[in-house]
Design an enzyme around this catalytic site. Structure first.
Site, PDB file in Angstrom:
ATOM      1  N   GLU A 162       0.823  -1.227   0.000  1.00  0.00           N
ATOM      2  CA  GLU A 162       0.000   0.000   0.000  1.00  0.00           C
ATOM      3  C   GLU A 162       0.855   1.274   0.000  1.00  0.00           C
ATOM      4  O   GLU A 162       1.240   1.757   1.064  1.00  0.00           O
ATOM      5  CB  GLU A 162      -0.941   0.027   1.211  1.00  0.00           C
ATOM      6  CG  GLU A 162      -1.866   1.250   1.200  1.00  0.00           C
ATOM      7  CD  GLU A 162      -2.761   1.386   2.425  1.00  0.00           C
ATOM      8  OE1 GLU A 162      -2.544   0.667   3.427  1.00  0.00           O
ATOM      9  OE2 GLU A 162      -3.671   2.223   2.391  1.00  0.00           O
ATOM     10  N   LYS A 206      -2.452  -2.279  -3.048  1.00  0.00           N
ATOM     11  CA  LYS A 206      -3.506  -1.431  -2.470  1.00  0.00           C
ATOM     12  C   LYS A 206      -3.175  -0.005  -2.844  1.00  0.00           C
ATOM     13  O   LYS A 206      -2.211   0.584  -2.327  1.00  0.00           O
ATOM     14  CB  LYS A 206      -3.580  -1.609  -0.951  1.00  0.00           C
ATOM     15  CG  LYS A 206      -4.634  -0.702  -0.310  1.00  0.00           C
ATOM     16  CD  LYS A 206      -5.097  -1.207   1.033  1.00  0.00           C
ATOM     17  CE  LYS A 206      -6.039  -0.223   1.691  1.00  0.00           C
ATOM     18  NZ  LYS A 206      -6.744  -0.762   2.838  1.00  0.00           N
TER      19      LYS A 206
HETATM   20  C1  5MM Z   1      -7.561   1.715   8.727  1.00  0.00           C
HETATM   21  O1  5MM Z   1      -6.690   2.699   8.312  1.00  0.00           O
HETATM   22  C2  5MM Z   1      -5.370   2.221   8.044  1.00  0.00           C
HETATM   23  C3  5MM Z   1      -4.341   3.054   8.695  1.00  0.00           C
HETATM   24  O2  5MM Z   1      -4.612   3.060  10.038  1.00  0.00           O
HETATM   25  P1  5MM Z   1      -3.601   3.769  11.054  1.00  0.00           P
HETATM   26  O3  5MM Z   1      -3.269   5.114  10.485  1.00  0.00           O
HETATM   27  O4  5MM Z   1      -4.402   3.838  12.278  1.00  0.00           O
HETATM   28  O5  5MM Z   1      -2.433   2.851  11.183  1.00  0.00           O
HETATM   29  C4  5MM Z   1      -5.061   2.318   6.598  1.00  0.00           C
HETATM   30  O6  5MM Z   1      -3.878   1.668   6.292  1.00  0.00           O
HETATM   31  C5  5MM Z   1      -6.142   1.742   5.793  1.00  0.00           C
HETATM   32  O7  5MM Z   1      -6.016   0.354   5.709  1.00  0.00           O
HETATM   33  C6  5MM Z   1      -6.102   2.287   4.406  1.00  0.00           C
HETATM   34  O8  5MM Z   1      -5.472   3.511   4.318  1.00  0.00           O
HETATM   35  C7  5MM Z   1      -7.486   2.416   3.876  1.00  0.00           C
HETATM   36  O9  5MM Z   1      -8.260   3.140   4.776  1.00  0.00           O
HETATM   37  P2  5MM Z   1      -9.240   4.203   4.202  1.00  0.00           P
HETATM   38  O10 5MM Z   1      -9.992   4.746   5.376  1.00  0.00           O
HETATM   39  O11 5MM Z   1      -8.374   5.217   3.547  1.00  0.00           O
HETATM   40  O12 5MM Z   1     -10.119   3.460   3.219  1.00  0.00           O
END
Ligand code: 5MM
Length: 354
Positions: free
Chosen positions: A181, A223
């Site tokens: 990601e 991702k």
């Molecule tokens: C769940 O959010 C993840 C990051 O969390 P932290 O900042 O608390 O470690 C993040 O990696 C998430 O999996 C992705 O960015 C996708 O989340 P969104 O909300 O952008 O769909």
């Protein structure tokens, strides 16, 4: 080096992650991020409230129709439902793959503190082996790329790409599919065209480093961010333009044999994230499976309905299942706004701030 049997097993898991009509729930928020989500519903950030929150999301009846995998946080993979079933067992019973976040958050990039690198390579192999023994089948690592007038620097893109490659190889050696990601952040006033350029540079560097490291594309999932205008740009975010820009980048940078792409929502509203995914599939058939791996864009309305109360659990799960179904349809290009009828929720499609 991984052998042919190991590659075959990775390919199988990766294919299951991006199976037609399914996507991934990101439920891997770290403590601070959960705290922000709970603050919005006036809920205390305790271990049991986090457990109940994950139970709400992970046990919605029949969610395996739309969800192929869930990214867990370290605390969650050790927790259980209120009926004492581990979350890993609960997911496996629904034919949902348990995944795990293995990065350890962000640190300032030396020499350019507004940019970030991701922590977690130290001791990674040992942690991957342990998670695999607990039932995890894939692992996620998030790097962030920041767009400003002066960034991203080539050095920051390269460092993040190298770290992603090192993590991806370690995952494959441990039998876990890496979910790679590199998030190009939505923050800023940049245009869609600038985001497209940055996404291109980022993915180009990431796949160069993955190839150099010897990570196998058919046993990994990307991702990705979508190419989007910055959230303070004032530029309208038109799904067809977003899809065209994003797919132009993918066509230039992704290996043909990549197992698939899942999108993060990154602060888009729930409906916007669904519409934009759907728009990608109006340009199909695409060379790779392309689906969702949303956190906020799957959870926001359900969380607001839940409010931390058992009495609201069933209603919250219905709202979660609805969003999962809408994104499942979008991942097949079959979404239509009329399908939202009856599910107007308090979130109103607004983006939740990070
Ligand atoms: C769940 O959010 C993840 C990051 O969390 P932290 O900042 O608390 O470690 C993040 O990696 C998430 O999996 C992705 O960015 C996708 O989340 P969104 O909300 O952008 O769909």
């Amino acid at each position: 080096m991984i052998n042919i049997e190991q590659v075959a097993e990775l390919n199988k898991i990766a294919k299951q992650m991006v199976a037609p009509g399914k996507g991934i729930l990101a439920a891997d928020e770290s403590m601070n991020t959960v705290g922000k989500r709970f603050a919005a519903i006036n809920l205390e950030n305790t271990e049991d409230n986090r457990r109940a929150f994950r139970e709400m999301l992970l046990t919605a009846p029949g969610e395996g129709r739309y969800i192929s995998g869930v990214i867990l946080f370290d605390e969650t993979i050790h927790q259980a439902t209120s009926s004492h079933k581990t979350f890993v067992d609960a997911l496996q019973e629904e034919n949902i793959l348990p995944g795990i976040k293995v990065d350890q958050g962000l640190a300032e990039f030396p020499g350019s503190p507004s940019e970030k690198v991701t922590k977690g390579l130290d001791g990674l192999s040992g942690r991957l082996r342990e998670y695999a023994s607990m039932g995890a089948r894939f692992a996620k690592w998030r790097a962030v790329i920041t767009i400003t007038d002066k960034t991203p620097s080539d050095a920051n893109i390269r460092q993040n790409a190298r770290d992603l490659a090192a993590y991806a190889l370690a995952c494959q050696e441990a039998g876990l599919v890496p979910m790679v990601e590199p998030e190009v952040l939505l923050d800023g006033n940049h245009s869609l065209a600038t985001c497209e350029i940055v996404l291109d540079k980022t993915l180009r560097a990431v796949f160069e480093e993955l190839a150099k490291a010897g990570a196998v594309p058919s046993g990994m999932v990307l991702k990705s961010s979508m190419a989007l205008p910055g959230k303070d740009s004032g530029q309208p975010a038109i799904p067809d333009e977003i899809a065209r820009a994003t797919l132009r980048v993918f066509a230039e940078t992704l290996p043909q044999d990549l197992a698939g792409v899942v999108f993060l929502s990154g602060g888009q509203g729930e409906i916007q994230a669904t519409e934009n995914l759907n728009a990608m599939h109006q340009h199909g058939p695409l060379p790779w499976p392309v689906t969702f791996s949303y956190a906020r864009a799957l959870q926001d309305s359900a969380t607001k309905v839940w409010q931390g109360k058992d009495a609201n659990l069933a209603a919250a799960q219905r709202v979660f299942l609805h969003r999962a179904k809408m994104n499942s349809l979008a991942s097949q290009g079959q979404y239509a706004p009329e399908l939202e009828k009856g599910f107007e929720t308090s979130a109103g499609g607004e983006a939740t701030q990070d």
